[in-house]
Design a protein around this motif. Structure first.
Motif, PDB file in Angstrom:
ATOM      1  N   ALA A   1      -0.739   1.324   1.530  1.00  0.00           N
ATOM      2  CA  ALA A   1       0.445   0.803   0.838  1.00  0.00           C
ATOM      3  C   ALA A   1       0.141   0.811  -0.724  1.00  0.00           C
ATOM      4  CB  ALA A   1       0.691  -0.467   1.267  1.00  0.00           C
ATOM      5  N   GLY A   2      -1.235   1.358  -0.914  1.00  0.00           N
ATOM      6  CA  GLY A   2      -1.545   1.353  -2.584  1.00  0.00           C
ATOM      7  C   GLY A   2      -1.545   0.067  -3.168  1.00  0.00           C
ATOM      8  N   VAL A   3      -2.170  -0.824  -2.586  1.00  0.00           N
ATOM      9  CA  VAL A   3      -2.070  -2.306  -3.039  1.00  0.00           C
ATOM     10  C   VAL A   3      -3.538  -2.583  -3.898  1.00  0.00           C
ATOM     11  CG1 VAL A   3      -0.381  -3.114  -1.493  1.00  0.00           C
ATOM     12  CG2 VAL A   3      -3.145  -3.407  -1.207  1.00  0.00           C
ATOM     13  N   ASP A   4      -4.463  -1.702  -4.049  1.00  0.00           N
ATOM     14  CA  ASP A   4      -5.831  -2.240  -4.122  1.00  0.00           C
ATOM     15  C   ASP A   4      -5.793  -2.477  -5.793  1.00  0.00           C
ATOM     16  OD1 ASP A   4      -8.646  -2.674  -4.556  1.00  0.00           O
ATOM     17  OD2 ASP A   4      -9.164  -0.372  -4.521  1.00  0.00           O
ATOM     18  N   GLY A   5      -6.380  -3.698  -6.109  1.00  0.00           N
ATOM     19  CA  GLY A   5      -6.306  -3.888  -7.600  1.00  0.00           C
ATOM     20  C   GLY A   5      -5.366  -4.435  -8.038  1.00  0.00           C
ATOM     21  N   LEU A   6      -4.324  -4.947  -7.345  1.00  0.00           N
ATOM     22  CA  LEU A   6      -2.984  -5.658  -7.766  1.00  0.00           C
ATOM     23  C   LEU A   6      -3.639  -7.124  -7.739  1.00  0.00           C
ATOM     24  CD1 LEU A   6       0.014  -4.283  -5.544  1.00  0.00           C
ATOM     25  CD2 LEU A   6      -0.448  -3.750  -7.977  1.00  0.00           C
ATOM     26  N   THR A   7      -2.979  -7.792  -8.740  1.00  0.00           N
ATOM     27  CA  THR A   7      -3.165  -9.299  -8.747  1.00  0.00           C
ATOM     28  C   THR A   7      -1.604 -10.044  -8.679  1.00  0.00           C
ATOM     29  OG1 THR A   7      -2.835  -9.217 -11.336  1.00  0.00           O
ATOM     30  CG2 THR A   7      -5.100  -8.720 -10.580  1.00  0.00           C
ATOM     31  N   ASP A   8      -0.721  -9.308  -8.355  1.00  0.00           N
ATOM     32  CA  ASP A   8       0.543  -9.770  -7.961  1.00  0.00           C
ATOM     33  C   ASP A   8       0.670  -9.796  -6.418  1.00  0.00           C
ATOM     34  OD1 ASP A   8       3.290 -10.288  -7.310  1.00  0.00           O
ATOM     35  OD2 ASP A   8       4.071  -9.554  -9.253  1.00  0.00           O
ATOM     36  N   ILE A   9       0.774 -10.791  -5.713  1.00  0.00           N
ATOM     37  CA  ILE A   9       0.729 -10.912  -4.313  1.00  0.00           C
ATOM     38  C   ILE A   9       1.834 -10.417  -3.749  1.00  0.00           C
ATOM     39  CG2 ILE A   9       1.204 -13.359  -4.043  1.00  0.00           C
ATOM     40  CD1 ILE A   9      -1.002 -11.108  -1.445  1.00  0.00           C
ATOM     41  N   GLY A  10       2.976 -11.008  -4.301  1.00  0.00           N
ATOM     42  CA  GLY A  10       4.454 -10.695  -4.024  1.00  0.00           C
ATOM     43  C   GLY A  10       4.746  -9.148  -4.004  1.00  0.00           C
ATOM     44  N   LEU A  11       4.258  -8.333  -5.126  1.00  0.00           N
ATOM     45  CA  LEU A  11       4.467  -6.971  -5.158  1.00  0.00           C
ATOM     46  C   LEU A  11       3.464  -6.294  -4.307  1.00  0.00           C
ATOM     47  CD1 LEU A  11       5.146  -4.380  -6.703  1.00  0.00           C
ATOM     48  CD2 LEU A  11       3.316  -4.637  -8.321  1.00  0.00           C
ATOM     49  N   ALA A  12       2.343  -7.007  -3.635  1.00  0.00           N
ATOM     50  CA  ALA A  12       1.776  -6.308  -2.785  1.00  0.00           C
ATOM     51  C   ALA A  12       2.195  -6.267  -1.571  1.00  0.00           C
ATOM     52  CB  ALA A  12       0.086  -6.846  -2.542  1.00  0.00           C
ATOM     53  N   LEU A  13       2.921  -7.369  -1.028  1.00  0.00           N
ATOM     54  CA  LEU A  13       3.551  -7.557   0.105  1.00  0.00           C
ATOM     55  C   LEU A  13       4.821  -6.571   0.088  1.00  0.00           C
ATOM     56  CD1 LEU A  13       3.353 -11.383   0.692  1.00  0.00           C
ATOM     57  CD2 LEU A  13       2.031  -9.573   1.778  1.00  0.00           C
ATOM     58  N   SER A  14       5.455  -6.543  -1.082  1.00  0.00           N
ATOM     59  CA  SER A  14       6.785  -5.568  -1.035  1.00  0.00           C
ATOM     60  C   SER A  14       6.329  -4.104  -0.807  1.00  0.00           C
ATOM     61  CB  SER A  14       7.300  -5.727  -2.434  1.00  0.00           C
ATOM     62  OG  SER A  14       7.900  -7.027  -2.799  1.00  0.00           O
ATOM     63  N   LYS A  15       5.046  -3.979  -1.093  1.00  0.00           N
ATOM     64  CA  LYS A  15       4.773  -2.492  -1.195  1.00  0.00           C
ATOM     65  C   LYS A  15       4.317  -2.025   0.417  1.00  0.00           C
ATOM     66  CE  LYS A  15       2.062  -0.382  -4.300  1.00  0.00           C
ATOM     67  NZ  LYS A  15       2.838   0.658  -4.855  1.00  0.00           N
ATOM     68  N   ILE A  16       3.757  -3.225   0.965  1.00  0.00           N
ATOM     69  CA  ILE A  16       3.255  -3.206   2.474  1.00  0.00           C
ATOM     70  C   ILE A  16       4.571  -2.781   3.178  1.00  0.00           C
ATOM     71  CG2 ILE A  16       2.332  -4.329   4.341  1.00  0.00           C
ATOM     72  CD1 ILE A  16       0.269  -5.520   2.401  1.00  0.00           C
ATOM     73  N   SER A  17       5.541  -3.752   2.895  1.00  0.00           N
ATOM     74  CA  SER A  17       6.640  -3.794   3.682  1.00  0.00           C
ATOM     75  C   SER A  17       7.356  -2.539   3.477  1.00  0.00           C
ATOM     76  CB  SER A  17       7.783  -4.906   3.156  1.00  0.00           C
ATOM     77  OG  SER A  17       9.059  -4.813   3.922  1.00  0.00           O
ATOM     78  N   GLU A  18       7.561  -2.236   2.417  1.00  0.00           N
ATOM     79  CA  GLU A  18       8.452  -0.652   2.063  1.00  0.00           C
ATOM     80  C   GLU A  18       7.709   0.257   2.561  1.00  0.00           C
ATOM     81  OE1 GLU A  18       8.407  -0.679  -2.155  1.00  0.00           O
ATOM     82  OE2 GLU A  18       9.927  -2.217  -2.241  1.00  0.00           O
ATOM     83  N   SER A  19       6.400   0.369   2.773  1.00  0.00           N
ATOM     84  CA  SER A  19       5.393   1.571   3.404  1.00  0.00           C
ATOM     85  C   SER A  19       5.431   1.525   4.792  1.00  0.00           C
ATOM     86  CB  SER A  19       4.318   1.688   2.801  1.00  0.00           C
ATOM     87  OG  SER A  19       3.660   0.508   3.041  1.00  0.00           O
ATOM     88  N   LYS A  20       5.824   0.310   5.481  1.00  0.00           N
ATOM     89  CA  LYS A  20       5.568  -0.240   6.722  1.00  0.00           C
ATOM     90  C   LYS A  20       4.291  -0.066   7.107  1.00  0.00           C
ATOM     91  CE  LYS A  20      10.422   0.820   8.127  1.00  0.00           C
ATOM     92  NZ  LYS A  20      10.760  -0.321   7.804  1.00  0.00           N
TER      93      LYS A  20
END
Length: 268
Positions: A110-129
């Motif tokens: 999902a390309g979340v490595d290094g993010l500090t915004d957990i909401g954005l990380a969860l959105s990327k996980i959901s969008e990429s399934k």
């Protein structure tokens, strides 16, 4: 009848006449090794044996409401406050804190490595399934996870059985499942530090203030539960909140890393 299943018993030697208290607590505090560290220090100066029932926070609160214990030590502040408001507990105290982290595989689909915004990380996980393994057990960690999905405007249950995997298990088992299938997992940092099967997984998202993880301690009400050992239970709570107890919590380290940070309050 007082339930003693899933019980951690301190190995500290106490006298045969010692009082015994039951602490309804979480898997994160038990699995991290915290009780192995603090209970001998308490029992060496008090003639009280402490038995810990380690379950998810939701189950621990239900056990306390069923009068199966003397002290409640968990990490879901609003649920703890509601427990006290319902008359199940005497007074809740902040005790210590650490934080939650999002761990995942090196591939990071999902390309979340290094993010500090957990909401954005969860959105990327959901969008990429991308796969996400949830405890789904009403634990403090699960409660936090669901609140984070809600804040992000996402209903992960819609992806249940597809990308969203509901284990219904404790933290260690959920981490093993996540690592086995390459799924992201929200975990408390203490469990992650002490977890032995990391493989190629690492912490990918951390540092968001929403990942703060507060633990509290409450005496189960002797009015609601007449069998509560209120005197010895309060003695244990007073020790945890004392300078000695707080220093003992702070001194617990694994691989040089402090797992819990004391922040005792007067009660709320």
């Amino acid at each position: 009848m007082r339930i003693l299943a899933f019980t951690f018993l301190s190995l500290m030697t106490v006298s045969a006449s010692a009082d015994t208290i039951i602490v309804q607590s979480t898997t994160s505090t038990a699995n991290s090794g915290l009780y192995d560290h603090i209970l001998p220090a308490f029992e060496s100066t008090h003639d009280i044996a402490v038995r810990v029932v380690a379950v998810g926070t939701g189950q621990a609160i239900r056990n306390a409401e069923n009068c199966d214990g003397d002290v409640l030590l968990v990490h879901a502040k609003s649920s703890e406050q509601e427990f006290v408001e319902r008359g199940g507990g005497v007074l809740r105290h902040d005790l210590m804190y650490n934080d939650f982290v999002l761990v995942g595989p090196a591939a990071d689909p999902a390309g979340v490595d290094g993010l500090t915004d957990i909401g954005l990380a969860l959105s990327k996980i959901s969008e990429s399934k991308a796969r996400f393994a949830s405890r789904s057990d009403d634990s403090g960690t699960h409660k936090k996870e669901m609140s984070l999905w809600m804040e992000a405007g996402i209903d992960p249950i819609a992806g249940s059985g597809d990308w969203y995997l509901e284990t219904g298990s404790g933290m260690g088992a959920t981490l093993n499942t996540g690592i086995g299938v390459g799924a992201y997992v929200l975990t408390d940092r203490a469990t992650w530090i002490t977890f032995g099967n990391k493989q190629d997984f690492s912490i990918l998202v951390e540092g968001d203030e929403r990942l703060f993880n507060q633990y509290g301690v409450t005496l189960i009400s002797p009015e609601a539960c007449p069998a509560v050992n209120a005197e010895s239970g309060q003695t244990f709570i007073d020790w945890l909140l004392s300078e000695t107890g707080q220093a003992t919590i702070a001194s617990y380290r694994v691989d040089g890393q402090q797992l819990f940070f004391p922040n005792a309050s007067e009660g709320e």
